[in-house]
Structure formats: structure tokens, C-alpha cells
Design an enzyme around this catalytic site. Structure first.
Site, PDB file in Angstrom:
ATOM      1  N   LYS A 106       6.520  18.879  72.702  1.00  6.22           N
ATOM      2  CA  LYS A 106       8.062  19.508  72.416  1.00  6.22           C
ATOM      3  C   LYS A 106       7.741  20.909  73.253  1.00  6.22           C
ATOM      4  CE  LYS A 106       6.936  22.341  69.192  1.00  6.22           C
ATOM      5  NZ  LYS A 106       6.601  23.757  69.101  1.00  6.22           N
ATOM      6  N   ASP A 152       6.991  20.254  62.228  1.00  3.83           N
ATOM      7  CA  ASP A 152       7.393  19.979  63.596  1.00  3.83           C
ATOM      8  C   ASP A 152       7.227  18.187  63.563  1.00  3.83           C
ATOM      9  OD1 ASP A 152       7.744  22.452  64.276  1.00  3.83           O
ATOM     10  OD2 ASP A 152       5.917  22.462  65.595  1.00  3.83           O
TER      11      ASP A 152
HETATM   12  P1  ATP Z   1       2.543  23.490  66.776  1.00  4.27           P
HETATM   13  O1  ATP Z   1       3.216  23.734  68.304  1.00  4.27           O
HETATM   14  O2  ATP Z   1       3.213  22.434  65.908  1.00  4.27           O
HETATM   15  O3  ATP Z   1       2.427  24.705  66.189  1.00  4.27           O
HETATM   16  P2  ATP Z   1       0.019  23.503  68.181  1.00  4.27           P
HETATM   17  O4  ATP Z   1       0.434  22.706  69.439  1.00  4.27           O
HETATM   18  O5  ATP Z   1       0.203  24.855  68.282  1.00  4.27           O
HETATM   19  O6  ATP Z   1       1.161  22.859  67.137  1.00  4.27           O
HETATM   20  P3  ATP Z   1      -2.060  21.550  67.442  1.00  4.27           P
HETATM   21  O7  ATP Z   1      -2.340  20.954  68.780  1.00  4.27           O
HETATM   22  O8  ATP Z   1      -1.091  20.958  66.736  1.00  4.27           O
HETATM   23  O9  ATP Z   1      -1.349  22.903  67.782  1.00  4.27           O
HETATM   24  O10 ATP Z   1      -3.166  21.768  66.602  1.00  4.27           O
HETATM   25  C1  ATP Z   1      -3.395  23.033  65.654  1.00  4.27           C
HETATM   26  C2  ATP Z   1      -4.605  22.742  64.876  1.00  4.27           C
HETATM   27  O11 ATP Z   1      -4.553  21.665  64.311  1.00  4.27           O
HETATM   28  C3  ATP Z   1      -5.973  22.582  65.994  1.00  4.27           C
HETATM   29  O12 ATP Z   1      -6.596  23.534  66.391  1.00  4.27           O
HETATM   30  C4  ATP Z   1      -6.783  21.609  64.957  1.00  4.27           C
HETATM   31  O13 ATP Z   1      -7.823  22.085  64.388  1.00  4.27           O
HETATM   32  C5  ATP Z   1      -5.640  20.974  63.788  1.00  4.27           C
HETATM   33  N1  ATP Z   1      -5.664  19.488  64.303  1.00  4.27           N
HETATM   34  C6  ATP Z   1      -5.294  18.500  63.132  1.00  4.27           C
HETATM   35  N2  ATP Z   1      -4.828  17.371  63.612  1.00  4.27           N
HETATM   36  C7  ATP Z   1      -4.907  17.442  65.050  1.00  4.27           C
HETATM   37  C8  ATP Z   1      -4.623  16.408  65.862  1.00  4.27           C
HETATM   38  N3  ATP Z   1      -4.503  15.388  65.676  1.00  4.27           N
HETATM   39  N4  ATP Z   1      -4.557  16.976  67.081  1.00  4.27           N
HETATM   40  C9  ATP Z   1      -4.811  18.150  67.410  1.00  4.27           C
HETATM   41  N5  ATP Z   1      -5.219  19.327  66.521  1.00  4.27           N
HETATM   42  C10 ATP Z   1      -5.210  18.699  65.117  1.00  4.27           C
END
Ligand code: ATP
EC number: 2.7.1.148
Length: 297
Positions: free
Chosen positions: A10, A137
Site C-alpha cells: 500500500k 494496517d
Molecule cells: P508499515 O508500512 O505497516 O508501517 P513497514 O512496511 O514499514 O510497515 P514491514 O516490512 O511490515 O514494515 O516490517 C517491519 C518490521 O516487522 C520488520 O523490520 C521485521 O522485523 C518485522 N516483521 C515481522 N513480520 C514480518 C514479515 N512477514 N515481513 C516483514 N517484516 C516483518
């Protein structure tokens, strides 16, 4: 037998953030748009819960029970009196810790894959309840399309989208922790009155019309100053995309991925090439929107 579910990333075309609440969360007016970058989660019966992950960022993904996909399987199994004995394989194409809700996507994907594999046939509302428990989210990753999130972002109202919007996403070297970005937001806004977060009607109209120029004029992200404060080089990436002709340039969610809205698919390719050549990002990906939510393949 295995079940594979495809789930989109997203971008937040509006992220209006209110002041910190007593519980530490922030009220949001969060306009989510699902974009055509996908993770795939495959659920296969196994003797015990096991997570594997492939893809360029796989090394940064936890493979224990802290993985959001594992937590989704455990939550569904607990509600139905089952053991969460499943192998979840994540084919990861969504940047990790990039502000594109990759972990949330995997949670929604794992939930739908396990529900299908186990035949638990949870009602849509039950799936959405579990999603909301897993993270703000996650419900949107299940439904996709476009939606306005209020509360912590988890109360969703579907939005009409009248056309295809073409995006480029510049993936930064390194990640940003979402709690750290909110902490910086609180620090930067300390002492200043933070207005109530309200969705922009102009922005909702632009989405409904499918009008890229109008959408570009109204996108906003209240977390952007905090993300730039923690990751100053993102300013160079935003400038490079604007110079290459993007209609709008903004930090995606809590960053550090940056998002560029373009006129059409050809313009998106040109902006992606220019961003790569600029040396201000690790990689640049084009993606159309809206994209469907979690889908069993
Ligand atoms: P958001 O946009 O919802 O704030 P994001 O995209 O910034 O999230 P994610 O890729 O969802 O961040 O990951 C954040 C942290 O969550 C990662 O650094 C990791 O340690 C942990 N994590 C737990 N499960 C997962 C997963 N399935 N994929 C990626 N990261 C994960």
C-alpha cells in the site's frame, strides 16, 4: 495440498496524524491505496509451525513466531481450537521496513491461506477482527482497493477509485522503524497544537475521478517531516523524482520508501529510470493502483 494467497503493498495518499493519545497511539485519517507490488504466502500442512522466506530482502524477515504471518496463523488457530501446524512460505517482493505494509500484507495473506487450508471458513468480519488485532494496517491488506482508515487506521470505509494511477516506488538503502518515526513526529510537534486528522474531500474526489493531476495536488503525509529528519538523504530522492517529471513526490507511510505519482505508464518508466540513474535509491519499481486485496490464487 497447499494454498497460495497474493497480497498487495500500500501507499498512503493522505496520512493525517493527530496528537499522541494517552495509550500512545495516534488518531489518523489514513487514505490507503493498494498498489501492484505483491507478496505471496503459501500455506502447507506441517508437523509444526514453520516460516520460510525468499526474495531480495528475505534476510531481514524474522522466521520465528514474531513474524506477522506466524502470529496470524496462531490467532486463527486459537479461535478455532486448532494447532497452528503449518508451513508458511513467504515470497517477498514488498520492501521490508519500507512503509509499504509488507509485514501486514503477509499477516493478511497467511490468515486467508490458513482459513482456506484448514477449512475454518471464517466470516469476513471475523477475519477483519483478527486483522485489526494483529496491526493497524492489516485489515486494509485484506480488503485492498482504496479505503479511508480512521481510529488507529484500522476502521475502514471503502473508497471509490475512478481510474488507474501509475506510481514509482524508490526503495532506500536501509529501513525506518514505524514506532521511531512516530516518536520523531511527537518530538517535532511537541508544544505545537496538532489538529484533528480529517480526510481531504478534494483528495477523495480526485481518487473517485481517477484524476492523477488532481490527486497529485492533494497528496499529503504528516509523517514526512519526521521521516526526513531521521533519514535526510530522502530529500535527494524526492528531488530526483520531481526533476524527472513526477506529478507528486512523497514519503510512503513511515518511509523510507518514497512514492512518485506519474501521468501514465510511460511516464512511470521514465521516472523509474531517472531515479535509478540518480544514485539516490537502491532500486525503483513501477506499480499501478488500485490493486485487489488478499486473493487466493
Ligand atoms: P508499515 O508500512 O505497516 O508501517 P513497514 O512496511 O514499514 O510497515 P514491514 O516490512 O511490515 O514494515 O516490517 C517491519 C518490521 O516487522 C520488520 O523490520 C521485521 O522485523 C518485522 N516483521 C515481522 N513480520 C514480518 C514479515 N512477514 N515481513 C516483514 N517484516 C516483518
Amino acid at each position: 495440498m497447499s494454498v497460495t494467497v497474493r497480497v498487495p503493498a500500500k501507499v498512503n495518499v493522505q496520512l493525517a496524524v493527530g496528537g499522541a493519545r494517552p495509550d500512545g497511539f495516534h488518531d489518523l485519517a489514513n487514505v490507503f491505496l493498494a498498489v501492484g507490488l505483491y507478496d505471496e504466502v503459501t500455506a502447507t500442512p506441517a508437523d509444526e509451525l514453520r516460516i520460510t522466506c525468499e526474495g531480495p530482502d528475505a534476510g531481514q524477515v524474522p522466521l520465528d513466531r514474531t513474524n506477522l504471518a506466524a502470529r496470524a496463523a496462531i490467532a486463527l488457530a486459537a479461535r478455532h481450537g486448532l494447532a497452528p501446524d503449518v508451513h508458511l512460505h513467504i515470497a517477498k517482493d514488498i520492501p521490508v521496513a519500507g512503509g509499504m505494509a509488507g509485514g501486514s500484507a503477509d499477516a493478511a495473506g497467511a490468515l486467508l491461506a490458513c482459513d482456506t487450508l484448514w477449512g475454518t471458513n471464517a466470516a469476513r468480519d471475523e477475519l477483519l477482527d483478527i486483522c485489526a488485532e494483529l496491526g493497524s494496517d492489516v485489515p486494509f491488506s485484506l480488503v485492498g482497493g482504496a479505503a479511508l482508515g480512521t481510529g488507529r487506521g484500522e476502521r475502514l470505509r471503502a473508497l471509490e477509485v475512478g481510474g488507474t494511477f501509475h506510481w514509482v516506488f524508490a526503495v532506500a538503502d536501509g529501513g525506518l522503524s514505524t514506532p521511531a518515526v512516530y516518536g520523531e513526529f511527537d518530538r517535532l510537534s511537541e508544544g505545537a497544537g496538532v489538529p484533528e486528522p480529517v480526510a481531504s474531500q478534494e483528495l477523495l474526489d480526485a481518487l473517485a475521478k481517477g484524476d492523477a493531476a488532481a490527486l497529485a495536488a492533494t497528496v499529503s503525509n504528516d509523517l514526512q517531516p519526521a521521516a526526513l529528519s531521521l533519514f535526510p538523504s530522502l530529500t535527494d530522492t524526492l528531488d530526483a523524482g520531481r526533476a524527472a517529471g513526477a506529478l507528486a513526490a512523497l514519503v510512503s507511510g513511515s518511509g523510507p520508501t518514497t512514492a512518485f505519482l506519474t501521468r501514465d505508464a510511460d511516464a512511470a518508466e521514465a521516472v523509474a529510470q531517472a531515479l535509478l540513474a540518480s544514485g539516490t535509491c537502491r532500486t525503483a519499481r513501477v506499480a499501478p493502483s488500485p490493486a485487489p486485496g488478499a486473493t487466493v490464487l
